[in-house]
Structure formats: structure tokens, C-alpha cells
Scaffold this active site. Structure first.
Site, mmCIF file in Angstrom:
data_model
loop_
_atom_site.group_PDB
_atom_site.id
_atom_site.type_symbol
_atom_site.label_atom_id
_atom_site.label_comp_id
_atom_site.label_asym_id
_atom_site.label_seq_id
_atom_site.Cartn_x
_atom_site.Cartn_y
_atom_site.Cartn_z
ATOM 1 N N LYS A 1 52.639 39.098 32.321
ATOM 2 C CA LYS A 1 51.834 39.022 31.122
ATOM 3 C C LYS A 1 50.478 39.672 31.313
ATOM 4 O O LYS A 1 49.768 39.973 30.362
ATOM 5 C CB LYS A 1 51.576 37.539 30.776
ATOM 6 N N GLY A 2 50.094 39.828 32.567
ATOM 7 C CA GLY A 2 48.722 40.227 32.876
ATOM 8 C C GLY A 2 48.242 41.514 32.222
ATOM 9 O O GLY A 2 47.065 41.647 31.901
ATOM 10 N N GLU B 1 49.604 48.271 34.335
ATOM 11 C CA GLU B 1 49.456 47.016 35.075
ATOM 12 C C GLU B 1 48.016 46.521 34.999
ATOM 13 O O GLU B 1 47.093 47.321 34.831
ATOM 14 C CB GLU B 1 49.801 47.252 36.556
ATOM 15 N N ASP B 2 47.834 45.232 35.163
ATOM 16 C CA ASP B 2 46.467 44.711 35.269
ATOM 17 C C ASP B 2 45.948 44.878 36.685
ATOM 18 O O ASP B 2 44.794 45.239 36.890
ATOM 19 C CB ASP B 2 46.390 43.245 34.826
ATOM 20 N N ASP C 1 48.324 45.178 43.830
ATOM 21 C CA ASP C 1 47.898 44.392 44.990
ATOM 22 C C ASP C 1 48.722 44.845 46.203
ATOM 23 O O ASP C 1 48.450 45.896 46.775
ATOM 24 C CB ASP C 1 48.105 42.911 44.621
ATOM 25 N N LYS D 1 43.651 46.726 44.390
ATOM 26 C CA LYS D 1 43.225 46.115 45.665
ATOM 27 C C LYS D 1 43.889 46.922 46.781
ATOM 28 O O LYS D 1 44.867 46.472 47.395
ATOM 29 C CB LYS D 1 43.730 44.675 45.739
ATOM 30 N N PHE E 1 40.118 36.956 44.635
ATOM 31 C CA PHE E 1 41.000 36.501 43.557
ATOM 32 C C PHE E 1 40.231 36.557 42.247
ATOM 33 O O PHE E 1 39.216 35.884 42.084
ATOM 34 C CB PHE E 1 41.492 35.074 43.820
ATOM 35 N N ASP F 1 45.194 35.786 35.348
ATOM 36 C CA ASP F 1 45.180 34.319 35.284
ATOM 37 C C ASP F 1 44.994 33.657 36.637
ATOM 38 O O ASP F 1 45.170 34.280 37.690
ATOM 39 C CB ASP F 1 46.517 33.837 34.714
ATOM 40 N N ARG G 1 43.249 34.030 30.952
ATOM 41 C CA ARG G 1 43.636 35.392 30.585
ATOM 42 C C ARG G 1 42.736 35.948 29.475
ATOM 43 O O ARG G 1 42.518 37.141 29.388
ATOM 44 C CB ARG G 1 45.101 35.427 30.113
#
Ligand code: PRP
Length: 187
Positions: free
Chosen positions: A50-51, A106-107, A110, A138, A159, A166, A172
């Protein structure tokens, strides 16, 4: 079932990593770059739920080209702060992408495990081209060799929440990107 949610921490007490204005400026710049690079062509934006929903909504409005959306969903980190490493498709694309110019949105990138899996999955559909746009990268956390073509910000290993991202499904809708404290007050 017992409520195992951690206590709510007000986002206002979290440090801001990027403000709404800083995010908007980068999204505008990337939208302009994509509009120039794909000039005269149609593109398909595929958001990873959902990000990525909020970044995709803003990016799509910063792109001045014919574009359509689709969404995929993959297994989530759930409430953990770290990746389990296993990626599973929960929702596939709705429309064929063969011969189309596709950008996965994408949000956050990582370890790269999610996008590595999604990239291979999308390439199997034979798009005309495939690129990746991520709000955050990241890079130091990468476990597999994958890079994004469009990145708003490269960030350290902290983080973060807000702008679609989230912690335990919360935050969010926070408009700027903030750093989640290691030990939230009240824990
Ligand atoms: C986040 C993010 C990416 C993935 C990136 O999703 O949206 O999909 O983690 O991590 P990786 O590079 O280590 O694979 P998350 O599982 O938190 O789900 P969400 O988008 O629903 O918040």
C-alpha cells in the site's frame, strides 16, 4: 483476539526527515524528467500497495503524458521493522503490459527483495521497457543488486513513516516523512 498494537505515538513529536515542500519539489522534478524522457509515448504506472499509493498519486499528476495506473500487492513486513525476506504476490496487475512502457512505483527501496521479485515478474510480461521509481532509497541496506531509475531521496538506515509509509499500518497519511523513534515513548 488481544489487541497487540503498540501504543500510538503522535507524529508531531517525531523528527522530520523531509517536509511536504521538499517532497513536492522532488516529485515535480521526477515527473518532469519522466515526461521529457518518454515524450510522445504512453506509460503505465504500477504502484506497489500500500505504501506507494500516495507517491503514485502525486507522481501521476506531475507527469504530463498519457498514462494509466495499475497496482500490485505483495506480502508485507506486517508489524515487524525488518524484512522477512520472503516475497509473495497477493494481487497481480489487472491489464496486460506487453509492449508497453512500464514504470514500477515504490515508496521505499530497502533490501531490494520486493523490487527484484517484481521486476522479474513484470519482465515476464514482455513490456517495451521497464523502469523503477521510488520515493526513498536505503541503498546501504541492499541485499540484491537492483537500482531505481528515479529516486526522490537516498536515505540512511532509519525507520521512516509518512507519505504512504507505515508503522503497524499507522501514519500513512502523515504529510511529511518522519523518523520513527527507536523506543517510542510509552513503550
Ligand atoms: C515496503 C515498501 C516496499 C518494500 C521494500 O513495503 O513499500 O514494497 O517494503 O522493502 P525491500 O526492498 O526490503 O523489499 P511493506 O512490506 O512495508 O508494505 P506496505 O507497502 O503495505 O507498507
Amino acid at each position: 483476539m488481544a489487541n497487540t498494537l503498540p501504543p500510538y505515538v503522535a507524529p508531531e513529536i517525531m523528527d522530520v526527515l523531509y517536509t511536504q515542500d521538499q517532497i513536492a519539489e522532488r516529485v515535480r522534478a521526477i515527473g518532469k524528467q519522466i515526461s521529457e524522457e518518454y515524450k510522445g509515448q504512453s506509460i503505465v504506472l504500477i504502484g506497489v500497495l500500500k505504501g506507494a499509493a500516495i507517491f503514485l498519486a502525486d507522481l501521476a499528476r506531475a507527469i504530463t503524458l498519457d498514462n494509466t495506473f495499475d497496482f500490485v500487492a505483495v506480502s508485507s513486513y506486517g508489524r515487524a521493522r525488518v524484512s522477512s525476506g520472503a516475497v509473495k504476490l497477493i494481487k497481480d496487475i489487472d491489464n496486460p503490459i506487453e509492449g508497453k512502457h512500464v514504470i514500477i512505483v515504490e515508496d521505499i527501496l530497502d533490501t531490494g527483495l520486493t523490487l527484484n521479485y517484481l521486476r522479474d515478474l513484470m519482465l515476464a510480461h514482455k513490456p517495451a521497457s521497464l523502469k523503477i521509481a521510488t520515493c526513498l532509497d536505503k541503498a546501504e541496506r541492499r541485499l540484491v543488486p537492483i537500482h531505481a531509475d528515479y529516486v526522490c531521496f537516498e536515505i540512511p538506515d532509519r525507520f521512516v513513516i509518512g507519505y504512504g509509509m507505515d508503522y503497524a499500518e499507522r501514519y500513512r497519511g502523515v504529510q511529511d516523512i518522519r523518523i520513527m523513534p527507536e523506543d517510542p515513548p510509552g513503550h
